[in-house]
Scaffold this active site. Sequence first.
Site, PDB file in Angstrom:
ATOM      1  N   VAL A  83       1.150  -1.546   0.008  1.00  0.00           N
ATOM      2  CA  VAL A  83       0.137  -0.025  -0.184  1.00  0.00           C
ATOM      3  C   VAL A  83       1.396   1.318  -0.512  1.00  0.00           C
ATOM      4  O   VAL A  83       1.697   1.104   0.502  1.00  0.00           O
ATOM      5  CB  VAL A  83      -1.072   0.180   1.070  1.00  0.00           C
ATOM      6  N   CYS A  84       0.566   2.142  -1.057  1.00  0.00           N
ATOM      7  CA  CYS A  84       1.441   3.481  -1.164  1.00  0.00           C
ATOM      8  C   CYS A  84       2.650   2.833  -1.125  1.00  0.00           C
ATOM      9  O   CYS A  84       2.716   2.568  -1.972  1.00  0.00           O
ATOM     10  CB  CYS A  84       1.184   4.448   0.778  1.00  0.00           C
ATOM     11  N   THR A  85       3.859   4.247  -0.409  1.00  0.00           N
ATOM     12  CA  THR A  85       4.719   3.967  -0.759  1.00  0.00           C
ATOM     13  C   THR A  85       5.440   2.351  -0.458  1.00  0.00           C
ATOM     14  O   THR A  85       6.660   2.288  -0.871  1.00  0.00           O
ATOM     15  CB  THR A  85       5.845   4.762   0.044  1.00  0.00           C
ATOM     16  N   THR A  98       1.713   3.737  -6.690  1.00  0.00           N
ATOM     17  CA  THR A  98       1.736   3.785  -4.972  1.00  0.00           C
ATOM     18  C   THR A  98       1.397   4.990  -5.342  1.00  0.00           C
ATOM     19  O   THR A  98       0.895   5.700  -6.062  1.00  0.00           O
ATOM     20  CB  THR A  98       3.051   4.170  -4.723  1.00  0.00           C
TER      21      THR A  98
END
Length: 237
Positions: free
Chosen positions: A103-105, A123
């Site tokens: 998830v995300c970075t 991302t």
Amino acid sequence: MSAAPLQIGLLLFPNLTQLDLTGPLQVLTRIPGATVHLVAKRLEPVPSDTVLRLLPTISCADCPQLDVICVPGGAGADDLLGDEETLTFLRRQAKGARFVTSVCTGALVLGAAGLLRGYRATTHWSAIQHLSAFGAIPTPGRVCIDRNRITGGGVTAGIDFALTLAALLTDQTTAEAIQLALEYNPAPPFDAGSPERAPAAVVALLEQRMVAARQRRGDAVSRAAARLTAQPSPAQA
């Protein structure tokens, strides 16, 4: 004989964005028959990027082979790009996992481990340009699926990611029941959730606030990408 429970692990590390973790956690713990682990190097409280501290349930050393490994993001993910102990753990888990996710970075961490070479991935919008440094194919969106790699966009996209994953692990009806139980029916008060839709002044304000953090991340990515180039590619699922 009943089937073995699904083993799902979410990685904890200092200064993670807690919603990257807790959004998916709330969804994944509702999957029937799933065992969810909060995995960290040591069994001690892990500080998030808020006042919330998170308690691991198992250490990396004691973690069983997972069906799903998930890496959240946040400022602390930048430090993991050079953390060989964590990257080795992810490579080891990825060999036997059904799904390798983020998830995300957290996607940058998978990239630094060599686990996104040749895969489409997404991302947070502020970091998506860095994916190509790890041989990934940047693909904007809330959720990106490429074979057994599933990556979510920034922060709140973690809920969309987890519901998508829940459907793949079970079926759509089960995932929809989880969505309904959580009353996940987003209707944000402002149309400012992406740089394409937010007012220009808001985008400029946030960009200015993020200058130092983005420089730090860019430097960490450059170092990690250089190390990765010198390493053999891990086997791709």
